[in-house]
Design a protein around this motif. Structure first.
Motif, PDB file in Angstrom:
ATOM      1  N   HIS A 132      12.486 -36.344   4.073  1.00  0.00           N
ATOM      2  CA  HIS A 132      13.097 -35.095   4.527  1.00  0.00           C
ATOM      3  C   HIS A 132      12.719 -33.921   3.628  1.00  0.00           C
ATOM      4  N   GLN A 133      12.412 -34.246   2.363  1.00  0.00           N
ATOM      5  CA  GLN A 133      12.064 -33.177   1.425  1.00  0.00           C
ATOM      6  C   GLN A 133      10.723 -32.510   1.765  1.00  0.00           C
ATOM      7  N   LEU A 134       9.905 -33.191   2.570  1.00  0.00           N
ATOM      8  CA  LEU A 134       8.612 -32.611   2.923  1.00  0.00           C
ATOM      9  C   LEU A 134       8.767 -31.256   3.630  1.00  0.00           C
ATOM     10  N   TRP A 135       9.822 -31.122   4.408  1.00  0.00           N
ATOM     11  CA  TRP A 135      10.007 -29.894   5.163  1.00  0.00           C
ATOM     12  C   TRP A 135      10.198 -28.688   4.247  1.00  0.00           C
ATOM     13  N   TRP A 136      10.648 -28.941   3.015  1.00  0.00           N
ATOM     14  CA  TRP A 136      11.011 -27.828   2.122  1.00  0.00           C
ATOM     15  C   TRP A 136      10.074 -27.706   0.929  1.00  0.00           C
ATOM     16  N   GLN A 137       8.943 -28.382   1.016  1.00  0.00           N
ATOM     17  CA  GLN A 137       7.960 -28.271  -0.062  1.00  0.00           C
ATOM     18  C   GLN A 137       6.964 -27.159   0.256  1.00  0.00           C
ATOM     19  N   PHE A 138       6.849 -26.202  -0.672  1.00  0.00           N
ATOM     20  CA  PHE A 138       5.934 -25.079  -0.494  1.00  0.00           C
ATOM     21  C   PHE A 138       5.031 -24.990  -1.715  1.00  0.00           C
ATOM     22  N   GLU A 139       3.783 -25.417  -1.554  1.00  0.00           N
ATOM     23  CA  GLU A 139       2.827 -25.348  -2.650  1.00  0.00           C
ATOM     24  C   GLU A 139       1.418 -25.340  -2.063  1.00  0.00           C
ATOM     25  N   PHE A 140       0.452 -24.860  -2.853  1.00  0.00           N
ATOM     26  CA  PHE A 140      -0.913 -24.736  -2.346  1.00  0.00           C
ATOM     27  C   PHE A 140      -1.497 -26.094  -1.936  1.00  0.00           C
ATOM     28  N   SER A 141      -1.160 -27.137  -2.611  1.00  0.00           N
ATOM     29  CA  SER A 141      -1.689 -28.461  -2.296  1.00  0.00           C
ATOM     30  C   SER A 141      -0.812 -29.224  -1.313  1.00  0.00           C
ATOM     31  N   GLY A 142       0.223 -28.579  -0.828  1.00  0.00           N
ATOM     32  CA  GLY A 142       1.149 -29.261   0.088  1.00  0.00           C
ATOM     33  C   GLY A 142       0.708 -29.147   1.529  1.00  0.00           C
ATOM     34  N   ASP A 143      -0.374 -29.832   1.885  1.00  0.00           N
ATOM     35  CA  ASP A 143      -0.898 -29.743   3.253  1.00  0.00           C
ATOM     36  C   ASP A 143       0.010 -30.416   4.268  1.00  0.00           C
ATOM     37  N   ALA A 144       0.555 -31.588   3.921  1.00  0.00           N
ATOM     38  CA  ALA A 144       1.405 -32.307   4.864  1.00  0.00           C
ATOM     39  C   ALA A 144       2.633 -31.501   5.248  1.00  0.00           C
ATOM     40  N   PRO A 145       3.357 -30.911   4.295  1.00  0.00           N
ATOM     41  CA  PRO A 145       4.516 -30.093   4.692  1.00  0.00           C
ATOM     42  C   PRO A 145       4.126 -28.915   5.595  1.00  0.00           C
ATOM     43  N   ARG A 146       3.011 -28.253   5.264  1.00  0.00           N
ATOM     44  CA  ARG A 146       2.579 -27.129   6.100  1.00  0.00           C
ATOM     45  C   ARG A 146       2.284 -27.585   7.523  1.00  0.00           C
ATOM     46  N   SER A 147       1.602 -28.722   7.657  1.00  0.00           N
ATOM     47  CA  SER A 147       1.266 -29.228   8.992  1.00  0.00           C
ATOM     48  C   SER A 147       2.510 -29.663   9.749  1.00  0.00           C
ATOM     49  N   LEU A 148       3.477 -30.235   9.034  1.00  0.00           N
ATOM     50  CA  LEU A 148       4.725 -30.621   9.691  1.00  0.00           C
ATOM     51  C   LEU A 148       5.444 -29.401  10.255  1.00  0.00           C
ATOM     52  N   ARG A 149       5.508 -28.360   9.454  1.00  0.00           N
ATOM     53  CA  ARG A 149       6.185 -27.143   9.925  1.00  0.00           C
ATOM     54  C   ARG A 149       5.416 -26.503  11.083  1.00  0.00           C
ATOM     55  N   ALA A 150       4.092 -26.574  11.024  1.00  0.00           N
ATOM     56  CA  ALA A 150       3.283 -26.004  12.108  1.00  0.00           C
ATOM     57  C   ALA A 150       3.505 -26.751  13.410  1.00  0.00           C
ATOM     58  N   ILE A 151       3.520 -28.091  13.350  1.00  0.00           N
ATOM     59  CA  ILE A 151       3.705 -28.862  14.585  1.00  0.00           C
ATOM     60  C   ILE A 151       5.113 -28.704  15.119  1.00  0.00           C
ATOM     61  N   LEU A 152       6.096 -28.523  14.214  1.00  0.00           N
ATOM     62  CA  LEU A 152       7.466 -28.289  14.670  1.00  0.00           C
ATOM     63  C   LEU A 152       7.554 -26.948  15.395  1.00  0.00           C
TER      64      LEU A 152
END
Length: 877
Positions: A503-523
């Protein structure tokens, strides 16, 4: 009472025969009515099943490996793939050349080549109803002068030629290299070769069965294969096309692949066939799944996936870009004053909106897919040094939403909406900037820039001011959007399959955080796409307009008087709804029956605003949750209907006589002269009663009408036929025949101020009228109108007359022709045409136009019910 006088009254489709579909059990009727929705659901189900299969087949593959395989492809292989793509599309244009030769039409090759190239570029890439090759051909060839049935035969030819050629190539390949392919697909070589042999035997039997161009019938269908020369040439063209397109992918496969080219050719043909049969747009997933499954033992799967990505870009996206570039070039050179390109410019103007729409769909899909793929390590490090993190995060998130915005605008672009043009232009320009921040991908940025240039170059074509957000996505568009979003989801799972969900992936914001960015994009994409779909599916239908008021009718009367179509006077019945053009200079009169809005005749008013009015009618009917139908339209409206994505079906022929040359002299008119002489001997008097004199004889006319209805045991009709309504009869002059001072027959005249055309509507008589009274009335009316300076006389339509008798005529024509030839028990088809033929008229086709996917039989049923005022009226004559 003569037979000719009886049939003269009936100017429409017979109302005593069943035009409806056969009575079916409830579940079968439900399946037929919901066929499009069920097909879409099954297509999506196939796509999901194949998607999961590919996901499991690539269980050991990682995204970085696929990227590495893409980068490892050498430029020589890419150049060779592009060359073979050009060869394949060159072969594809010959399909249309052969088809036109087969139907006996010859068009300039540049126009045919542009049409065919564009049709295959759009069909291969987008591959669903509104953006199919058939839709492209219908729009283009209608502009080039082909009739709807000729276009249908061209589409049937190229479809059948490709299908039979594909089956032949695949079967021949499997016979030769079945032992090589069998291990790849997990089936015994004996079974593969047996199936291939049976298919070939069936094809050979089909060729023998219909050899020499003989016509064979299977039930209600007719089949006529081309002669041996055309068949042989088409087989060679198909072999060249499939071999070239297979070589495109084969050249992109890694050098370590252990499959021979002949074996791969057979595999490729099978994969293409399954992709076509799946009905998934562009065979997305199905074609790729077959190739991956078959080659998983012959090459590294990540290398195969990389080759498939390049293949899609080269064989699918590149031709679409080239087709768009060609139309832009023609348009720009036309603006520079090159008259030699006039015909191509007109064709380009017809194709450009569809090409731009298809290109927008492709760019939208690529933008959406980019939103769920990671940045490379070097790009991530670069961004960290020059850009704030919120900018990178926002760019990644917004790119997916802009992709969805482009997809939504694509449908509006196909309808030439100015709002869709602005949305697409702003979205593409914004996305150009964001992709530089998001991916620094040359392909993404270049395609977005090319889309923006294409929109700018064709901006004059998108001039319709209709609301973009008032257009709901139809089932094919919703299906395509779902396929794109589902593909993005599969890509997300594939790319980040090694990332453990938290669940923490949704709230991770960092330059190397590709998975969280993609999760938010698909949502964000999923929520936005769901809202678009719900808005389309749950949008309330617009309240239907009531019948026109006095002011609406007065406006309509003024327009009718200034135009040439005499039948437009049927608006005076007041029983039809009116839809005016935005400038108020033209209108469409239409009726509602069930879920059909049925427009009667061509739009009434200046022809230059017909096209816009057709679009307006389509939009308003769809806003009301109904299907638009055009009934009894002329060839002049076919071009506008084709632009709007409608298909035309021949209804019959309209008879018109040139009054300026009409005379009773000569041997051909001897019977008419004899009838006129007999009338004079019998004391029959002819008179045209002007409008102001009609009220004085209204009671006498009503008595004649009641007597006619009683004798014929008929009821008043409506919509495309007038009824005896006093208010209607008072609006136009009436021609009467008197016997001993008493009116025994009459016909109300339909006239306009231009005097270009005249017609009649009601034709009724009493028992006391002499035999052949309608012949007499017609002759006297035509002589009177000639002397008054009218140009032509409209004798009305002969239903089902003039339908194609070609051996490969469309099914609609075959059925209609059969009814015309053998339906005399129910309706005097041939007698009605014979009656009109007495006056040696010029016959003009009339059509029924419905949107693609709508059954013309259902539309015709609704029109018949509307004319007969419901089922009781139809059954009761």
């Amino acid at each position: 009472m003569s037979a000719s006088s009886e049939i003269a009254q009936q100017e429409e489709f017979p109302t005593g025969i069943a035009i409806d579909e056969p009575v079916l059990p409830g579940w079968r009727l439900f399946l037929r009515r919901q066929a499009r929705l069920i097909s879409a659901v099954l297509t999506l189900l196939i796509f999901v099943v194949v998607g999961f299969a590919i996901f499991h087949l690539t269980d050991e593959v990682r995204y970085d490996d696929v990227v590495a395989a893409l980068r490892a492809t050498n430029l020589l292989s890419i150049a060779a793939a592009i060359a073979f793509t050009a060869l394949s599309f060159a072969a594809l244009t010959i399909y249309d050349v052969d088809a036109l030769e087969y139907i006996g039409r010859k068009l300039p090759y540049p126009q045919v080549a542009l049409t065919a190239f564009s049709a295959y570029a759009v069909g291969n890439t987008a591959g669903f109803g509104p953006l199919s090759g058939g839709a492209i051909r219908y729009r283009a060839y209608s502009r080039l002068g082909l009739s709807p049935d000729e276009i249908g035969r061209v589409i049937a030819f190229v479809t059948l030629a490709f299908g039979l050629g594909l089956a032949s190539v695949a079967s021949l390949s499997l016979l030769v290299i079945g032992e090589d392919v069998a291990p790849l697909v997990g089936v015994s070589s004996g079974l593969l070769q047996t199936v291939a042999g049976l298919v070939l035997a069936g094809l050979v039997a089909l060729l023998i069965w219909a050899r020499g161009g003989r016509v064979r019938r299977v039930g209600r269908f007719s089949l006529k294969l081309p002669d041996s020369r055309t068949t042989s040439r088409q087989f060679l063209v198909t072999c060249l096309d499939i071999a070239a397109s297979a070589t495109v992918l084969y050249m992109l496969l890694p050098g370590s692949v252990t499959i021979s080219w002949p074996a791969f050719l057979g595999l490729y043909a099978v994969a293409v066939g399954l992709g076509v049969l799946s009905h998934v747009p562009a065979g997305l997933g199905v074609f790729d799944g077959v190739i991956v499954a078959a080659l998983s033992g012959a090459a590294n799967v990540e290398q195969v996936l990389g080759s498939l990505v390049l293949y899609r870009l080269i064989y699918h996206v590149l031709p679409l870009v080239i087709a768009m570039a060609a139309t832009i070039t023609v348009e720009l050179r036309r603006q520079m004053g090159n008259p030699a390109l006039a015909s191509l410019r007109r064709l380009g103007g017809r194709l450009s909106p569809t090409l731009v729409s298809a290109l927008t769909v492709v760019v939208a899909a690529i933008l959406i897919f980019s939103g769920v793929t990671p940045l490379s390590a070097d790009r991530s490090a670069l961004f960290a040094t020059v850009l704030p993190l919120p900018v990178v995060e926002a760019a990644h998130f917004l790119c997916s939403l802009l992709g969805l915005a482009l997809f939504v605008s694509a449908r509006g672009l196909s309808q030439r909406l100015d709002g869709a043009w602005w949305l697409a232009m702003l979205s593409s320009l914004t996305a150009v900037i964001l992709t530089l921040v998001n991916t620094v991908s040359f392909i993404d940025t270049a395609l977005l820039a090319f889309l923006a240039i294409s929109l700018f170059a064709t901006r004059k074509l998108f001039h319709r001011p209709a609301s973009l957000f008032g257009q709901a996505l139809t089932t094919p568009w919703l299906m395509a959007m779902t396929v794109i979003c589902a593909t993005a989801l599969f890509i997300l799972f594939f790319v980040y399959r090694d990332v453990e969900y938290s669940h923490q992936l949704w709230w991770q914001f960092e330059f190397s955080g590709d998975a969280p960015r993609s999760l938010r994009a698909i949502l964000g994409l999923s929520i936005a796409a769901s809202l678009v779909a719900l808005a389309s599916l749950l949008r309330p239908a617009a309240a239907p307009k009531g019948e026109p008021g006095p002011e609406d009718l007065d406006r309509a009367y003024a327009i009718v008087d200034r135009q040439d179509n005499a039948d437009a006077n049927l608006v005076r019945m007041g029983d039809k709804n009116l839809l005016y053009s935005p400038d108020g200079r033209a209108f469409i009169m239409y009726g509602r029956q069930g879920r059909s809005w049925i427009a009667l005749f061509d739009p009434i008013g200046p022809q230059e605003i017909w096209a816009e009015l057709v679009w307006h009618f389509l939009e308003q009917s769809r806003l009301a949750g109904c299907r638009p139908v055009f009934y009894q339209i002329s060839p002049a409206l076919l071009s506008a209907c084709a632009d709007a994505g409608m298909r035309a079906y021949r209804l019959g022929e309209l008879a018109t006589t040139d009054l300026r040359s009409f005379t009773l002299e000569g041997g051909k008119r001897a019977n008419l002269r004899s009838a006129l002489s007999r009338m004079e001997r019998d004391g029959i008097e002819f008179e045209v009663i002007p409008v102001e004199g009609v009220p004085a004889v209204l009671d006498q006319l009503a008595a004649v009408s009641d007597a006619w209805l009683s004798v014929h045991k008929a009821k008043e009709k409506g919509f495309s036929l007038g009824a005896f309504d006093p208010d209607y009869i008072r609006t136009q002059p009436v021609a009467v025949l008197r016997l001993n001072g008493r009116i025994v027959a009459f016909a109300n005249l339909l006239l306009t101020g231009t005097k270009a055309e005249a017609s009649i509507d009601l034709m009724r008589f009493t028992r006391e009228a002499p035999k052949g009274v309608m012949d007499i009335l017609f002759v006297r009316i035509m002589l009177y109108l000639r002397d008054q300076g009218y140009g032509t006389f409209n004798l009305g339509m002969a239903p089902l007359s003039g339908l194609s008798r070609h051996e490969v005529a469309p099914v609609w024509d075959v059925i209609g022709r059969t009814v015309f030839d053998h339906g005399e028990r129910y309706y005097n088809f041939k007698g009605l045409r014979a009656f009109k033929e007495k006056f040696h008229p010029r016959w003009q086709p009339r059509y029924l136009a419905v949107p693609g996917g709508v059954s013309p039989a259902l539309a015709l049923l609704d029109a018949t019910l509307l004319i007969g005022a419901g089922i009781k009226g139809v059954i009761g004559k």
